[in-house]
Motif scaffolding. Structure first.
Motif, PDB file in Angstrom:
ATOM      1  N   GLY A 161      -6.857  -0.046  -2.670  1.00 24.92           N
ATOM      2  CA  GLY A 161      -5.424   0.240  -2.538  1.00 24.92           C
ATOM      3  C   GLY A 161      -4.622  -0.160  -3.751  1.00 24.92           C
ATOM      4  N   THR A 192      -9.119  -4.859   1.817  1.00 22.56           N
ATOM      5  CA  THR A 192      -7.863  -4.184   1.456  1.00 22.56           C
ATOM      6  C   THR A 192      -6.678  -4.908   2.070  1.00 22.56           C
ATOM      7  N   LEU A 194      -4.068  -3.163   2.763  1.00 24.32           N
ATOM      8  CA  LEU A 194      -3.392  -2.076   3.475  1.00 24.32           C
ATOM      9  C   LEU A 194      -3.651  -2.158   4.975  1.00 24.32           C
ATOM     10  N   ARG A 202      -2.856   6.947   2.657  1.00 27.04           N
ATOM     11  CA  ARG A 202      -3.256   6.977   1.238  1.00 27.04           C
ATOM     12  C   ARG A 202      -4.572   7.724   1.015  1.00 27.04           C
TER      13      ARG A 202
END
Length: 232
Positions: A161, A192, A194, A202
């Motif tokens: 990310g 990650t 995220l 993404r």
């Protein structure tokens, strides 16, 4: 008689006659260099994993504390590492959640355990990985660009990310890499910052569904307070 560091290739770096192939000692060293010195004596390991750095206050109404959660995650990561060494258990491991919660450290603990168990490992930040992928993508002779992340027995991708997104390249190449490794039963570990929603936005549904497939992956959702801020 001369004493060789590697008795297999007698320190020549090559084995076999024609065609000669790279000795495993060279491949291992290359992976170590790409991984940034995984074999450091005082590097991350399950034995050095210090639970006392995590707050012992409740995360929610259930009474579970951050320290209890990390104890569970440490155990699950140890079991995952034992599983990939024995060829059982989940194929992949996904560690996700906000930064500063110990994801990268546990990722490196898994790498250390696997390497100590004799498995060739490669740790790359997502940034470095996409850099390698891009180099291969734009090369006139892509076959000549070494892409060890496809077939290394254990690949660990840290900080998914943070890498720049090259339109069309990042997504397609990342999907191709994950598919190749899944189809060849080669374990992959990813960390990650995220959230699941951000990962899907993404990287598309194709990739997020692979990462969160509970049949393939052990998924650990980290939560709590950033321990790097607590130390200051």
């Amino acid at each position: 008689a001369p004493v060789y560091q590697c008795p297999v290739c007698e320190d020549s770096g090559f084995v076999g006659e024609s065609p000669k192939t790279l000795c495993q000692c060279v491949v291992r060293r290359y992976h170590q260099l790409l991984s940034g010195g995984l074999d450091q004596e005082n590097g991350p390991s399950f034995a050095r994993f210090d639970l006392s750095v995590f707050p012992d206050s409740a995360l929610n109404d259930s009474g579970v504390t951050q320290r209890m959660l990390m104890h569970t995650f440490k155990t699950q990561c140890q079991e995952y590492a034992a599983g990939i060494l024995s060829g059982s258990g989940k194929l992949n491991l996904l560690l996700y959640g906000p930064s500063g919660l110990g994801k990268s450290y546990l990722l490196r603990c898994v790498a250390r355990e696997a390497a100590d168990g004799g498995l060739a490992t490669l740790i790359l930040s997502a940034n470095a990985l996409i850099g390698h992928v891009r180099q291969a993508y734009f090369s006139y002779q892509p076959d000549e660009v070494d892409q060890p992340y496809y077939d290394v027995p254990l690949l660990l991708i840290d900080d998914l990310g943070i890498e720049p997104k090259w339109e069309g390249i990042t997504i397609e190449q990342l999907f191709a890499l994950l598919e190749h490794r899944i189809n060849h039963r080669k374990p992959t570990v990813l960390s990650t910052n995220l959230s699941p929603t951000e990962i899907q936005a993404r990287y598309t549904e194709r990739i997020s569904s692979r990462l969160f497939d509970r049949g393939l992956s052990l998924v650990l959702p980290f939560q709590g307070r950033d321990i790097r801020l607590l130390r200051k």
